[in-house]
Design a protein around this motif. Structure first.
Motif, PDB file in Angstrom:
ATOM      1  N   GLY A   1     -21.847  37.283  42.013  1.00  7.85           N
ATOM      2  CA  GLY A   1     -20.440  37.337  41.646  1.00  7.85           C
ATOM      3  C   GLY A   1     -19.729  35.995  41.695  1.00  7.85           C
ATOM      4  N   SER A   2     -20.444  34.942  42.040  1.00 10.52           N
ATOM      5  CA  SER A   2     -19.847  33.605  42.082  1.00 10.52           C
ATOM      6  C   SER A   2     -19.912  32.969  40.695  1.00 10.52           C
ATOM      7  N   SER A   3     -19.360  31.762  40.588  1.00  9.33           N
ATOM      8  CA  SER A   3     -19.427  31.040  39.316  1.00  9.33           C
ATOM      9  C   SER A   3     -20.707  30.206  39.202  1.00  9.33           C
ATOM     10  N   ASN A   4     -21.620  30.366  40.167  1.00  9.54           N
ATOM     11  CA  ASN A   4     -22.928  29.718  40.077  1.00  9.54           C
ATOM     12  C   ASN A   4     -23.792  30.488  39.083  1.00  9.54           C
ATOM     13  N   SER A   5     -24.859  29.862  38.599  1.00 11.79           N
ATOM     14  CA  SER A   5     -25.698  30.484  37.580  1.00 11.79           C
ATOM     15  C   SER A   5     -27.132  30.628  38.057  1.00 11.79           C
ATOM     16  N   LEU A   6     -27.762  31.715  37.624  1.00 18.37           N
ATOM     17  CA  LEU A   6     -29.162  31.969  37.948  1.00 18.37           C
ATOM     18  C   LEU A   6     -29.822  32.556  36.715  1.00 18.37           C
ATOM     19  N   LEU A   7     -30.877  31.898  36.256  1.00 16.55           N
ATOM     20  CA  LEU A   7     -31.536  32.290  35.019  1.00 16.55           C
ATOM     21  C   LEU A   7     -33.013  32.557  35.285  1.00 16.55           C
ATOM     22  N   PHE A   8     -33.503  33.687  34.808  1.00 20.96           N
ATOM     23  CA  PHE A   8     -34.933  34.015  34.860  1.00 20.96           C
ATOM     24  C   PHE A   8     -35.416  34.216  33.433  1.00 20.96           C
ATOM     25  N   THR A   9     -36.579  33.660  33.100  1.00 21.35           N
ATOM     26  CA  THR A   9     -37.132  33.863  31.760  1.00 21.35           C
ATOM     27  C   THR A   9     -38.627  33.602  31.765  1.00 21.35           C
ATOM     28  N   ARG A  10     -39.299  34.140  30.763  1.00 21.79           N
ATOM     29  CA  ARG A  10     -40.725  33.888  30.550  1.00 21.79           C
ATOM     30  C   ARG A  10     -40.843  33.035  29.289  1.00 21.79           C
ATOM     31  N   VAL A  11     -41.638  31.976  29.383  1.00 26.35           N
ATOM     32  CA  VAL A  11     -41.825  31.044  28.268  1.00 26.35           C
ATOM     33  C   VAL A  11     -42.883  31.600  27.327  1.00 26.35           C
ATOM     34  N   THR A  12     -42.577  31.619  26.031  1.00 24.80           N
ATOM     35  CA  THR A  12     -43.502  32.192  25.042  1.00 24.80           C
ATOM     36  C   THR A  12     -44.216  31.132  24.202  1.00 24.80           C
ATOM     37  N   GLU A  13     -43.883  29.863  24.422  1.00 33.03           N
ATOM     38  CA  GLU A  13     -44.481  28.789  23.619  1.00 33.03           C
ATOM     39  C   GLU A  13     -44.585  27.526  24.470  1.00 33.03           C
ATOM     40  N   THR A  14     -45.727  26.868  24.441  1.00 34.40           N
ATOM     41  CA  THR A  14     -45.897  25.609  25.163  1.00 34.40           C
ATOM     42  C   THR A  14     -45.123  24.506  24.460  1.00 34.40           C
ATOM     43  N   GLY A  15     -44.453  23.658  25.243  1.00 34.12           N
ATOM     44  CA  GLY A  15     -43.730  22.538  24.640  1.00 34.12           C
ATOM     45  C   GLY A  15     -42.724  21.929  25.592  1.00 34.12           C
ATOM     46  N   ASN A  16     -41.951  20.985  25.056  1.00 38.11           N
ATOM     47  CA  ASN A  16     -40.894  20.319  25.809  1.00 38.11           C
ATOM     48  C   ASN A  16     -39.595  21.096  25.630  1.00 38.11           C
ATOM     49  N   TYR A  17     -39.043  21.573  26.724  1.00 41.39           N
ATOM     50  CA  TYR A  17     -37.817  22.360  26.721  1.00 41.39           C
ATOM     51  C   TYR A  17     -36.676  21.544  27.311  1.00 41.39           C
ATOM     52  N   ILE A  18     -35.463  21.937  26.985  1.00 43.91           N
ATOM     53  CA  ILE A  18     -34.266  21.319  27.543  1.00 43.91           C
ATOM     54  C   ILE A  18     -33.581  22.343  28.444  1.00 43.91           C
ATOM     55  N   ILE A  19     -33.279  21.940  29.663  1.00 44.46           N
ATOM     56  CA  ILE A  19     -32.422  22.728  30.546  1.00 44.46           C
ATOM     57  C   ILE A  19     -31.066  22.047  30.505  1.00 44.46           C
ATOM     58  N   ARG A  20     -30.078  22.751  29.969  1.00 42.47           N
ATOM     59  CA  ARG A  20     -28.730  22.192  29.816  1.00 42.47           C
ATOM     60  C   ARG A  20     -27.822  22.750  30.904  1.00 42.47           C
ATOM     61  N   VAL A  21     -27.221  21.849  31.660  1.00 49.91           N
ATOM     62  CA  VAL A  21     -26.213  22.195  32.659  1.00 49.91           C
ATOM     63  C   VAL A  21     -24.872  21.834  32.040  1.00 49.91           C
ATOM     64  N   ARG A  22     -23.941  22.818  32.032  1.00 47.46           N
ATOM     65  CA  ARG A  22     -22.623  22.511  31.479  1.00 47.46           C
ATOM     66  C   ARG A  22     -21.549  23.273  32.225  1.00 47.46           C
ATOM     67  N   SER A  23     -20.345  22.788  32.055  1.00 48.43           N
ATOM     68  CA  SER A  23     -19.208  23.458  32.667  1.00 48.43           C
ATOM     69  C   SER A  23     -18.623  24.453  31.679  1.00 48.43           C
ATOM     70  N   PHE A  24     -18.099  25.550  32.199  1.00 50.41           N
ATOM     71  CA  PHE A  24     -17.482  26.572  31.361  1.00 50.41           C
ATOM     72  C   PHE A  24     -16.121  26.077  30.906  1.00 50.41           C
ATOM     73  N   GLY A  25     -15.895  26.094  29.582  1.00 46.75           N
ATOM     74  CA  GLY A  25     -14.593  25.679  29.035  1.00 46.75           C
ATOM     75  C   GLY A  25     -14.177  24.321  29.548  1.00 46.75           C
ATOM     76  N   GLU A  26     -12.964  24.266  30.069  1.00 45.78           N
ATOM     77  CA  GLU A  26     -12.428  23.006  30.575  1.00 45.78           C
ATOM     78  C   GLU A  26     -12.455  22.962  32.101  1.00 45.78           C
ATOM     79  N   THR A  27     -13.413  23.672  32.704  1.00 45.44           N
ATOM     80  CA  THR A  27     -13.421  23.776  34.161  1.00 45.44           C
ATOM     81  C   THR A  27     -13.781  22.476  34.849  1.00 45.44           C
ATOM     82  N   GLY A  28     -14.301  21.507  34.123  1.00 43.48           N
ATOM     83  CA  GLY A  28     -14.405  20.197  34.715  1.00 43.48           C
ATOM     84  C   GLY A  28     -15.760  19.595  34.948  1.00 43.48           C
TER      85      GLY A  28
END
Length: 152
Positions: free
Chosen positions: A110-137
């Motif tokens: 219930g916090s504004s922190n993020s938690l992501l779970f996923t299974r990768v379906t293709e080998t390769g170079n991926y990007i993990i993007r960290v961003r702020s929601f809207g104008e939160t800073g």
């Protein structure tokens, strides 16, 4: 006759430098673009502390983003945890072709922190993007990337 020959050679002199100038400008722009966007290399399993700032990638929604490059293998089960007391964070996993694989805004607690779970379906170079929601800073955050192992 002399003025026509002089005029023809003058046109050649003017055209050649203009062509070279155009090639030089486009090459310089291409090199500048490579320097502007360079995702931060991240080991497969990592926990880092970093800071999102107004010098990072503008999101177009008033916030900013920072990208991390990680090599993943087909079948990897990935957990990505983002926590910050400074901003409402969002995690996005981008595939090698730039498409969105998964995204999480708010974690299950219930916090504004993020938690992501996923299974990768293709080998390769991926990007993990960290961003702020809207104008939160901007501000400090912790990012933890874990490859989950099957229970035996």
């Amino acid at each position: 006759m002399i003025s026509k020959a002089f005029g023809a050679s003058l046109r050649q002199v003017i055209i050649v430098p203009a062509t070279l100038l155009a090639i030089g400008i486009s090459t310089t722009a291409a090199f500048a673009q490579n320097k502007l966007y360079t995702p931060i290399p991240l080991p497969n399993t990592a926990e880092i502390s970093d800071t999102l700032s107004d010098k990072d990638i503008p999101t177009g929604q008033g916030g900013f983003a920072r990208d991390y490059l990680v090599r993943l293998t087909k079948g990897d089960n990935l957990a990505v945890d983002l926590s910050s007391d400074s901003f409402d964070g969002i995690i996005t996993l981008l595939a090698p072709d730039g498409s969105t694989v998964a995204e999480n805004d708010d974690g299950p607690d219930g916090s504004s922190n993020s938690l992501l779970f996923t299974r990768v379906t293709e080998t390769g170079n991926y990007i993990i993007r960290v961003r702020s929601f809207g104008e939160t800073g901007v501000g400090a955050y912790k990012l933890k990337v874990t490859k989950l192992q099957p229970v035996k």
